[in-house]
Motif scaffolding. Structure first.
Motif, PDB file in Angstrom:
ATOM      1  N   LEU A  44       0.826  -1.207   0.000  1.00  0.00           N
ATOM      2  CA  LEU A  44       0.000   0.000   0.000  1.00  0.00           C
ATOM      3  C   LEU A  44       0.860   1.257   0.000  1.00  0.00           C
ATOM      4  O   LEU A  44       1.747   1.409   0.831  1.00  0.00           O
ATOM      5  CB  LEU A  44      -0.919   0.018   1.227  1.00  0.00           C
ATOM      6  CG  LEU A  44      -1.725   1.305   1.427  1.00  0.00           C
ATOM      7  CD1 LEU A  44      -2.783   1.462   0.344  1.00  0.00           C
ATOM      8  CD2 LEU A  44      -2.364   1.329   2.818  1.00  0.00           C
ATOM      9  N   GLU A  45       0.604   2.135  -0.954  1.00  0.00           N
ATOM     10  CA  GLU A  45       1.221   3.471  -0.913  1.00  0.00           C
ATOM     11  C   GLU A  45       0.316   4.431  -0.140  1.00  0.00           C
ATOM     12  O   GLU A  45       0.772   5.148   0.728  1.00  0.00           O
ATOM     13  CB  GLU A  45       1.451   4.015  -2.324  1.00  0.00           C
ATOM     14  CG  GLU A  45       2.711   3.514  -3.007  1.00  0.00           C
ATOM     15  CD  GLU A  45       2.467   2.217  -3.754  1.00  0.00           C
ATOM     16  OE1 GLU A  45       1.395   2.075  -4.373  1.00  0.00           O
ATOM     17  OE2 GLU A  45       3.343   1.339  -3.718  1.00  0.00           O
ATOM     18  N   SER A  73      -8.398  13.855   2.380  1.00  0.00           N
ATOM     19  CA  SER A  73      -7.836  13.046   3.461  1.00  0.00           C
ATOM     20  C   SER A  73      -7.160  11.813   2.893  1.00  0.00           C
ATOM     21  O   SER A  73      -7.449  11.380   1.779  1.00  0.00           O
ATOM     22  CB  SER A  73      -8.930  12.657   4.464  1.00  0.00           C
ATOM     23  OG  SER A  73     -10.048  12.101   3.794  1.00  0.00           O
ATOM     24  N   ALA A  74      -6.245  11.247   3.685  1.00  0.00           N
ATOM     25  CA  ALA A  74      -5.496  10.081   3.220  1.00  0.00           C
ATOM     26  C   ALA A  74      -5.012   9.263   4.409  1.00  0.00           C
ATOM     27  O   ALA A  74      -4.879   9.770   5.522  1.00  0.00           O
ATOM     28  CB  ALA A  74      -4.304  10.527   2.365  1.00  0.00           C
ATOM     29  N   VAL A  75      -4.764   7.987   4.128  1.00  0.00           N
ATOM     30  CA  VAL A  75      -4.121   7.088   5.080  1.00  0.00           C
ATOM     31  C   VAL A  75      -2.945   6.453   4.359  1.00  0.00           C
ATOM     32  O   VAL A  75      -3.089   5.975   3.220  1.00  0.00           O
ATOM     33  CB  VAL A  75      -5.089   6.000   5.577  1.00  0.00           C
ATOM     34  CG1 VAL A  75      -4.351   4.980   6.448  1.00  0.00           C
ATOM     35  CG2 VAL A  75      -6.242   6.624   6.362  1.00  0.00           C
ATOM     36  N   TYR A  76      -1.775   6.436   4.992  1.00  0.00           N
ATOM     37  CA  TYR A  76      -0.597   5.885   4.349  1.00  0.00           C
ATOM     38  C   TYR A  76       0.306   5.232   5.391  1.00  0.00           C
ATOM     39  O   TYR A  76       0.325   5.641   6.562  1.00  0.00           O
ATOM     40  CB  TYR A  76       0.176   6.972   3.588  1.00  0.00           C
ATOM     41  CG  TYR A  76       0.692   8.100   4.453  1.00  0.00           C
ATOM     42  CD1 TYR A  76       2.016   8.122   4.901  1.00  0.00           C
ATOM     43  CD2 TYR A  76      -0.141   9.158   4.821  1.00  0.00           C
ATOM     44  CE1 TYR A  76       2.494   9.170   5.688  1.00  0.00           C
ATOM     45  CE2 TYR A  76       0.325  10.204   5.615  1.00  0.00           C
ATOM     46  CZ  TYR A  76       1.641  10.204   6.038  1.00  0.00           C
ATOM     47  OH  TYR A  76       2.111  11.231   6.830  1.00  0.00           O
ATOM     48  N   PRO A  77       1.048   4.192   5.014  1.00  0.00           N
ATOM     49  CA  PRO A  77       1.942   3.525   5.965  1.00  0.00           C
ATOM     50  C   PRO A  77       3.254   4.287   6.113  1.00  0.00           C
ATOM     51  O   PRO A  77       3.779   4.840   5.152  1.00  0.00           O
ATOM     52  CB  PRO A  77       2.168   2.145   5.333  1.00  0.00           C
ATOM     53  CG  PRO A  77       1.997   2.379   3.867  1.00  0.00           C
ATOM     54  CD  PRO A  77       0.991   3.478   3.720  1.00  0.00           C
ATOM     55  N   GLN A 132       3.585   2.031  10.960  1.00  0.00           N
ATOM     56  CA  GLN A 132       2.364   2.653  11.464  1.00  0.00           C
ATOM     57  C   GLN A 132       1.498   3.076  10.280  1.00  0.00           C
ATOM     58  O   GLN A 132       1.963   3.121   9.135  1.00  0.00           O
ATOM     59  CB  GLN A 132       2.691   3.891  12.312  1.00  0.00           C
ATOM     60  CG  GLN A 132       3.573   3.631  13.520  1.00  0.00           C
ATOM     61  CD  GLN A 132       2.824   2.973  14.661  1.00  0.00           C
ATOM     62  OE1 GLN A 132       1.605   2.852  14.649  1.00  0.00           O
ATOM     63  NE2 GLN A 132       3.573   2.546  15.676  1.00  0.00           N
ATOM     64  N   LEU A 133       0.230   3.372  10.565  1.00  0.00           N
ATOM     65  CA  LEU A 133      -0.645   3.980   9.567  1.00  0.00           C
ATOM     66  C   LEU A 133      -0.908   5.419  10.002  1.00  0.00           C
ATOM     67  O   LEU A 133      -1.335   5.660  11.134  1.00  0.00           O
ATOM     68  CB  LEU A 133      -1.969   3.217   9.448  1.00  0.00           C
ATOM     69  CG  LEU A 133      -1.937   1.896   8.686  1.00  0.00           C
ATOM     70  CD1 LEU A 133      -3.325   1.253   8.683  1.00  0.00           C
ATOM     71  CD2 LEU A 133      -1.453   2.086   7.251  1.00  0.00           C
TER      72      LEU A 133
END
Length: 265
Positions: free
Chosen positions: A64-65, A80-84, A88-89
């Protein structure tokens, strides 16, 4: 005279026969060509393309990017975004209202992480609409970048995952005099990097610097007097910081303005 005419007829007949022979060969070649094209078209129609363009599963921290969500218009929106990052996320939300910006970012809790991974592995692809690109148009979209490929997907309901996201018009934006309170030396160098330009969501420089400064002041319990770009890497950047009391620190920050670490020099 008759013999000449007879020989002329024979020559004409011979030439006509040769011409007909060539024409027949050409006709056969055309028929074969057309037949081949028809066969390819039929074969293409019968081919199973159901696997083409599918999101590779499972989606994990390894491939996942980011997941990105955009809601609103060019004048009022939430990105909004979620990224590793570092096992952590990280969640980030950038709010925009007619030129005013505000950014919030934090690590997802274990419960939020579990809910996110379940949801992101269940999400389906969605066809993009051309109307989304009209100037000023209302846009509601989700996107998933996995293994270096971007997939338009159904939007993930952050609220259902326990991740609160405000409405753009409900945010308390900073006053104009608060925006330029602290300057990051080297910001132009940062803006020239590929990592800055290819971020999944746009965050203006003032909003970036303000968010980074506030995170550091909250953790240190001291006001920041000066910040200077100190280094760049693929995943993050380092900033030298001087506080009001004269102490010096080095902060590690992601390109989407999460302060990951602060060390005293």
């Amino acid at each position: 005279m008759d013999s000449r005419r007879q020989r002329a007829r024979w020559r004409f007949a011979a030439c006509s026969g040769a011409f007909d022979l060539v024409s027949d060969k050409m006709k056969k070649r055309c028929c074969f060509l057309i037949a081949g094209i028809v066969f390819l078209l039929i074969a293409g129609c019968g081919r199973d393309d159901s696997l083409a363009g599918k999101i590779p599963k499972p989606v994990t921290e390894e491939n996942l990017e980011y997941y990105v969500d955009i809601s609103g218009s060019s004048s009022l929106c939430v990105r909004s975004a979620v990224y590793p990052y570092d096992e952590q996320l990280i969640f980030v939300a950038a709010y925009f209202n007619c030129g005013k910006e505000f950014v919030e970012t934090r690590i997802l809790s274990e419960k939020e992480r579990t809910a996110f991974w379940e949801e992101v592995n269940a999400v389906h692809m969605k066809e993009q609409m051309d109307d989304d690109h009209r100037e000023g148009a209302q846009k509601e979209s989700g996107g998933l970048s996995v293994g270096g490929v971007y997939y338009p997907v159904e939007r993930i309901d952050f609220a259902a995952l326990g991740i609160p996201v405000k409405k753009a018009h409900d945010v308390e934006y900073p006053l104009e005099e608060e925006v330029g309170g602290c300057v990051l030396e080297g910001i132009l160098e940062l803006q020239d990097t590929v990592q800055w330009k290819e971020r999944p969501i746009f965050i203006g420089t003032n909003a970036f610097v303000r968010s980074v400064r506030e995170q550091m002041e909250d953790r240190l319990g001291k006001e920041i007097e000066a910040m200077e770009l100190d280094g760049l890497s693929d995943q993050d950047l380092t900033i030298k910081v001087r506080t009001e009391g004269g102490d010096s620190y080095q902060a590690t920050v992601t390109y989407m303005c999460y302060v990951a670490e602060i060390e005293k020099e």
